[in-house]
Design an enzyme around this catalytic site. Structure first.
Site, PDB file in Angstrom:
ATOM      1  N   CYS A 197     -25.830 -40.083  15.481  1.00  0.00           N
ATOM      2  CA  CYS A 197     -26.285 -39.874  17.228  1.00  0.00           C
ATOM      3  C   CYS A 197     -27.380 -39.536  17.393  1.00  0.00           C
ATOM      4  CB  CYS A 197     -25.591 -38.790  17.729  1.00  0.00           C
ATOM      5  SG  CYS A 197     -26.286 -39.424  20.021  1.00  0.00           S
TER       6      CYS A 197
ATOM      7  N   CYS B 188     -31.832 -45.295  17.020  1.00  0.00           N
ATOM      8  CA  CYS B 188     -30.220 -44.846  18.033  1.00  0.00           C
ATOM      9  C   CYS B 188     -29.266 -45.828  17.280  1.00  0.00           C
ATOM     10  CB  CYS B 188     -30.815 -45.444  19.370  1.00  0.00           C
ATOM     11  SG  CYS B 188     -28.871 -45.309  20.485  1.00  0.00           S
TER      12      CYS B 188
ATOM     13  N   ASP C 278     -20.307 -39.637  18.585  1.00  0.00           N
ATOM     14  CA  ASP C 278     -21.722 -40.544  18.925  1.00  0.00           C
ATOM     15  C   ASP C 278     -21.059 -40.166  20.325  1.00  0.00           C
ATOM     16  OD1 ASP C 278     -23.894 -41.621  19.251  1.00  0.00           O
ATOM     17  OD2 ASP C 278     -23.023 -43.495  19.415  1.00  0.00           O
TER      18      ASP C 278
END
Ligand code: DGL
Length: 264
Positions: A77, A188, A13
């Protein structure tokens, strides 16, 4: 030296967001050996151009795969996955799982057929997300909202710093300003880390949906076909690309099973 056979995954991420996915992976597969990478120096991804992410990610992931030798890669991500998943897959010869907004389950479970998608500014404007909405939520009213402020707040929380709840309330106010929604897609991976705080400032009750547990199930199913390999006799490690390692951060990663943090 005792060498054990285990499945190994690389979780990637821009920062600590992928830890919301790590939590689900460990819940489902307590024995998994994880390497974690935070691309600290290039965060936030949410305000980078598609071209910049496509230029950076395939080569970086290829290098990290070479360094950590995983069985699978989890791009934890939404911004990276909705932008460069095809390019990343082309660069590595391993199964790559991307995390994309949970729009389909949210549309199915919403009784008012009115949902909000809360992601980064990049994610909410990607063609990929437009297609998910057309394919799976055409019968829903959709509120799209992008925020990088929430990414910073999640980073602050996990660095042990206080969160300004009034600023958080202001960040999510646009979700509740128009049509009455009953479901928010946390698009997210940083945002599930703020779930308690989000619930405390939302003006009314909604369901908060993220992709973490679905991703863990997908990883488990793929790893079911992979023979576990011998793991190195060193601790599960969090690698911080261009980032600062300090005691608070090391303790935070340790709480997610990473006994060692290394700044690259
Ligand atoms: N955690 C990331 C996501 O799921 C991105 C955060 C950022 O760097 O903007 O989109």
């Amino acid at each position: 030296m005792i060498l054990k056979a285990k499945h190994k995954a690389l979780v990637f991420d821009s920062g600590v967001g992928g830890l919301s996915v790590v939590r689900e992976l460990r819940r489902l597969m307590p024995d998994i050996y994880l390497s974690y990478v935070a691309d600290d120096g290039f965060r936030p991804y949410g305000n980078k151009t598609e071209a910049a992410l496509k230029a950076r990610l395939p080569g970086l992931i290829q290098t990290l795969v070479f360094a950590t030798q995983p069985d699978i890669v989890v791009i934890a991500c939404n911004t990276a996955s909705t932008t460069a998943l095809a390019e990343i897959r082309a660069a590595v010869k391993l199964p790559v799982i991307g995390v994309v907004p949970a729009i389909k389950p949210a549309a199915l479970s919403s009784s008012r057929k009115a949902i909000a998608v809360l992601g980064t500014p990049g994610t909410v404007k990607r063609k990929y997300v437009g297609k998910l909405i057309r394919d799976f939520a055409a019968n829903c009213q959709i509120v799209l909202h992008g925020s990088t402020g929430l990414v910073d707040m999640a980073e602050r929380k996990l660095a042990g710093l206080p969160i300004d709840l009034e600023a958080l309330r202001a960040e999510i106010q646009p979700l509740f300003a128009g049509v009455r929604i009953d479901t928010v897609v946390l698009a997210c991976t940083h945002f599930p880390l703020l779930l308690d705080e989000l619930k405390s400032v939302a003006p009314y009750d909604v369901s908060w949906v993220d992709s973490g547990s679905a991703i863990a199930k997908r990883a488990q199913s793929i790893l079911g076909d992979v023979r576990p390999g011998i793991i190195p006799d060193w601790p599960q490690t969090a690698l911080l690309v261009g980032g600062q390692d300090d005691e608070t951060r090391a303790e935070m990663f340790a709480a997610f099973g990473f006994a060692k943090t290394v700044s690259l």
